[in-house]
Design an enzyme around this catalytic site. Structure first.
Site, PDB file in Angstrom:
ATOM      1  N   GLY A   1       2.411  10.441  37.845  1.00 31.56           N
ATOM      2  CA  GLY A   1       2.005  10.318  36.443  1.00 31.56           C
ATOM      3  C   GLY A   1       3.196   9.904  35.607  1.00 31.56           C
ATOM      4  O   GLY A   1       4.084   9.200  36.090  1.00 31.56           O
TER       5      GLY A   1
ATOM      6  N   GLU B   1       6.286  10.744  41.571  1.00 32.30           N
ATOM      7  CA  GLU B   1       6.090   9.298  41.534  1.00 32.30           C
ATOM      8  C   GLU B   1       5.711   8.986  40.095  1.00 32.30           C
ATOM      9  O   GLU B   1       4.618   9.330  39.650  1.00 32.30           O
ATOM     10  CB  GLU B   1       5.004   8.902  42.542  1.00 32.30           C
ATOM     11  CG  GLU B   1       5.086   7.461  42.949  1.00 32.30           C
ATOM     12  CD  GLU B   1       4.255   6.589  42.054  1.00 32.30           C
ATOM     13  OE1 GLU B   1       4.834   6.055  41.072  1.00 32.30           O
ATOM     14  OE2 GLU B   1       3.053   6.455  42.291  1.00 32.30           O
TER      15      GLU B   1
ATOM     16  N   THR C   1       6.686   9.962  33.401  1.00 36.11           N
ATOM     17  CA  THR C   1       8.030  10.522  33.566  1.00 36.11           C
ATOM     18  C   THR C   1       8.172  11.805  32.745  1.00 36.11           C
ATOM     19  O   THR C   1       8.784  12.781  33.181  1.00 36.11           O
ATOM     20  CB  THR C   1       9.073   9.466  33.166  1.00 36.11           C
ATOM     21  OG1 THR C   1       8.979   8.392  34.107  1.00 36.11           O
ATOM     22  CG2 THR C   1      10.485  10.005  33.184  1.00 36.11           C
ATOM     23  N   GLU C   2       7.531  11.798  31.576  1.00 35.41           N
ATOM     24  CA  GLU C   2       7.581  12.975  30.699  1.00 35.41           C
ATOM     25  C   GLU C   2       7.038  14.226  31.398  1.00 35.41           C
ATOM     26  O   GLU C   2       7.679  15.280  31.422  1.00 35.41           O
ATOM     27  CB  GLU C   2       6.698  12.601  29.502  1.00 35.41           C
ATOM     28  CG  GLU C   2       6.744  13.459  28.316  1.00 35.41           C
ATOM     29  CD  GLU C   2       5.648  13.002  27.330  1.00 35.41           C
ATOM     30  OE1 GLU C   2       5.068  11.895  27.498  1.00 35.41           O
ATOM     31  OE2 GLU C   2       5.379  13.781  26.407  1.00 35.41           O
TER      32      GLU C   2
ATOM     33  N   CYS D   1       1.379   1.696  38.125  1.00 35.16           N
ATOM     34  CA  CYS D   1       2.767   2.085  37.835  1.00 35.16           C
ATOM     35  C   CYS D   1       3.741   0.974  38.196  1.00 35.16           C
ATOM     36  O   CYS D   1       4.812   0.870  37.617  1.00 35.16           O
ATOM     37  CB  CYS D   1       3.104   3.388  38.537  1.00 35.16           C
ATOM     38  SG  CYS D   1       2.648   3.394  40.251  1.00 35.16           S
TER      39      CYS D   1
ATOM     40  N   GLY E   1       6.551  14.544  34.604  1.00 35.76           N
ATOM     41  CA  GLY E   1       7.387  14.757  35.800  1.00 35.76           C
ATOM     42  C   GLY E   1       8.565  15.666  35.491  1.00 35.76           C
ATOM     43  O   GLY E   1       8.900  16.575  36.265  1.00 35.76           O
TER      44      GLY E   1
ATOM     45  N   GLU F   1       6.832   1.875  29.083  1.00 34.87           N
ATOM     46  CA  GLU F   1       5.684   1.581  29.943  1.00 34.87           C
ATOM     47  C   GLU F   1       4.422   1.506  29.076  1.00 34.87           C
ATOM     48  O   GLU F   1       4.073   2.472  28.405  1.00 34.87           O
ATOM     49  CB  GLU F   1       5.546   2.692  30.982  1.00 34.87           C
ATOM     50  CG  GLU F   1       4.445   2.424  31.987  1.00 34.87           C
ATOM     51  CD  GLU F   1       4.426   3.440  33.116  1.00 34.87           C
ATOM     52  OE1 GLU F   1       4.538   4.649  32.841  1.00 34.87           O
ATOM     53  OE2 GLU F   1       4.287   3.014  34.273  1.00 34.87           O
TER      54      GLU F   1
END
Ligand code: NAP
Ligand code: MG
Length: 497
Positions: free
Chosen positions: A247, A270, A249-250, A304, A252, A401
């Protein structure tokens, strides 16, 4: 342009009835009876409800997974385990049409795409991982032990399942992302609590049913649908041994923090990407245009690895931009169940707001759309495939993104300067290079910080090829032999003879 919507009888039985949680092999309601709606983003209409799993349900599922870890799953031989995983791949292939329809309705993607890509790749992932079940092994080691002169020892390593794993998966390829996560966990003998995205809960539940049908024991694969709190409850849970997440980066980073705060559970991530796609001056122009368009517009750009930064040699810039813009205009946008549809809606109103906001931010910061640049009138969350020019590396549309069908093209003259620009990103997930000179291609591939580099192609994923990111695109790799280590502990056993 108005979008045609399909008739309701096309809705399969799995997308029109309320869905429950799968815990310990049983379909059950959430402990508090809560539900949430899942919608068809092609119409904005509610499809059905899913159970709203919360911390208490997560806890029940983790307990079931813990029991299953030491139950029949442990005593099955590797060969037996491999066979049931293989059987799950067979059942996915047998139910291809239904699974493609579920993901098309729940996510919006074209059913033809789901049937050609998502579902066959999911089946193949299980077939590939089934083979690993019988091939996991440690090694024998002869220690030197200088501090024990004359000592005689026998030492070996054993690979063991990491244990109970939580897997939190995204909405862009609902079934396929479940397969990428569940396959290696099963192959290594782990047990699972799978948490699908709130936008697309339906195919994960169907996968859980098929796993039972394949002979995977109850409790090995539990499915908790939920939103708002189920993910965090898994990341914080003290009896979860590992969490695997795909999902943003935040989120993650939040998961890594939760692991650090609690039991130091293993974490693999990921995350996002902002992948550079590079057209050198000697490229096959037609192939580069077609591949660059596919690289960004495939799956509505909700990928992604989407090829969202297009660096084109200045000699070819106008021609390639023109070609990609014409390709964008030729895409048939429509409801996912329409067999002519090539691009569906975005997954949700939130994603629609996100992407249409970037369509405003681009021009505000100096970019110009050669095609697209706006939403398409609903119902449904459709946007026009968009190509921006006059973009620079400091703009938000280049650094952030977007996760939609939006590409920004930039010319370059010098390859050294280009390599620096291509790497000027917090992400490092994928890249593309188009050239007829393979020597140039390999040299440039070596300079790009990305987990996957495509040469004269794009969006190539395979169960045998490791997939993952440098930098803030993640921790660890999925698929291939490499993923197995993410689901195993290594034990060294030392014997004094
Ligand atoms: P997201 O925020 O990254 O992820 C949402 C998922 O994370 C949900 O399943 C949610 O479950 C869980 N979650 C939320 N907070 C959590 C926490 N503190 N601990 C553990 N789990 C937590 O995805 P999104 O909001 O749908 O999409 C936002 C952006 O993410 C997209 O625009 C795109 O840029 C990126 N994205 C990337 C990928 C990819 O393939 N890399 C896929 C999808 C989206 P609960 O609600 O139950 O907590
Ligand atoms: Mg949905």
């Amino acid at each position: 342009m108005a979008i045609a919507v399909p008739t309701s009888e096309q809705t399969s039985r799995y997308t029109s009835q309320p869905r429950q949680l799968l815990i310990d092999g049983e379909m059950v309601d959430a402990a508090d009876g809560g539900t949430f709606e899942t919608i068809d983003p092609g119409t904005g209409q509610v499809l059905t409800t899913a159970a709203h799993g919360k911390a208490e349900d997560v806890d029940r599922a983790v307990k079931a997974a813990r029991r299953a870890l030491d139950g029949p799953w442990k005593t099955m031989t590797p060969s037996e385990r491999g066979r049931v995983i293989h059987k799950l791949g067979d059942l996915i292939a047998e139910n291809l049409d239904e699974l493609a329809e579920i993901d098309s309705l729940d996510n919006g993607k074209a059913k033809t795409v789901a049937a050609a890509a998502d579902v066959p790749l999911a089946a193949d992932l299980f077939w590939y991982m089934a083979g690993w079940a019988t091939k996991l092994k440690g090694s024998t080691v002869r220690p030197s032990l200088p501090y024990i002169p004359g000592g005689e020892f026998h030492a070996y390593t054993v690979k063991e399942p990491v244990g109970v794993v939580a897997q939190i998966i995204p909405w862009n390829f609902p079934l396929l992302m479940a397969a990428w996560k569940v396959g290696p966990a099963l192959a290594t003998g782990c047990t699972i609590v799978l948490k699908p995205a709130e936008q697309t809960p339906l195919s994960a539940i169907r996968l859980g049913e098929l796993a039972l049908e394949a002979g995977i024991p109850p409790g090995v694969l539990n499915v908790i649908t939920g939103y708002g709190d189920a993910g965090a409850a898994l990341a914080e849970h003290p009896d979860v041994d590992k969490v695997a997440f795909t999902g943003s980066t935040e989120v993650g980073k939040l998961i890594a923090q939760a692991a650090g705060r609690t039991n130091l559970k293993r974490v693999s991530l990921e995350l996002g990407g902002k992948s550079p796609n590079i057209v050198l001056d000697d490229a096959d122009v037609a192939a580069a245009i077609a591949g660059s368009a596919q690289g960004i517009f495939f799956n509505q750009g909700e990928v992604c690895t989407a090829a969202s930064r297009l660096y084109i040699h200045q000699n070819l810039f106008d021609e390639v931009v023109e070609g990609v813009s014409r390709a964008a205009e030729a895409i048939k946008v429509g409801h996912g169940l329409d067999p002519d549809t090539e691009m569906g809606p975005l997954v949700s109103s939130e994603q629609f707001d996100r992407v249409t906001n970037y369509l405003k931010v681009g021009p505000e910061q100096g970019a110009r759309a050669t095609t697209g640049g706006a939403a398409i009138d609903g119902p449904g969350y459709f946007v026009q495939p968009t190509v921006f020019v006059d973009a620079t590396n400091d703009q938000r549309i280049i650094q952030e993104e977007i996760f939609g069908p939006v590409v920004a093209a930039m010319p370059f003259a010098d390859v050294d300067d280009l390599a620096a620009k291509a790497n000027d990103s917090v992400y490092g997930l994928a890249a593309g290079i188009w050239t007829k000179d393979l020597s140039k291609a390999h040299k440039l591939a070596a300079r790009i910080k990305a987990g996957t580099v495509h040469i004269n192609t794009y969006h190539i994923y395979d169960a045998a090829l490791p997939f993952g990111g440098y930098k803030q695109s993640g921790w660890g790799r999925e698929m291939g032999e490499e993923v197995l280590s993410a689901y195993q502990e290594t034990k060294s056993v030392v014997v004094q003879l």
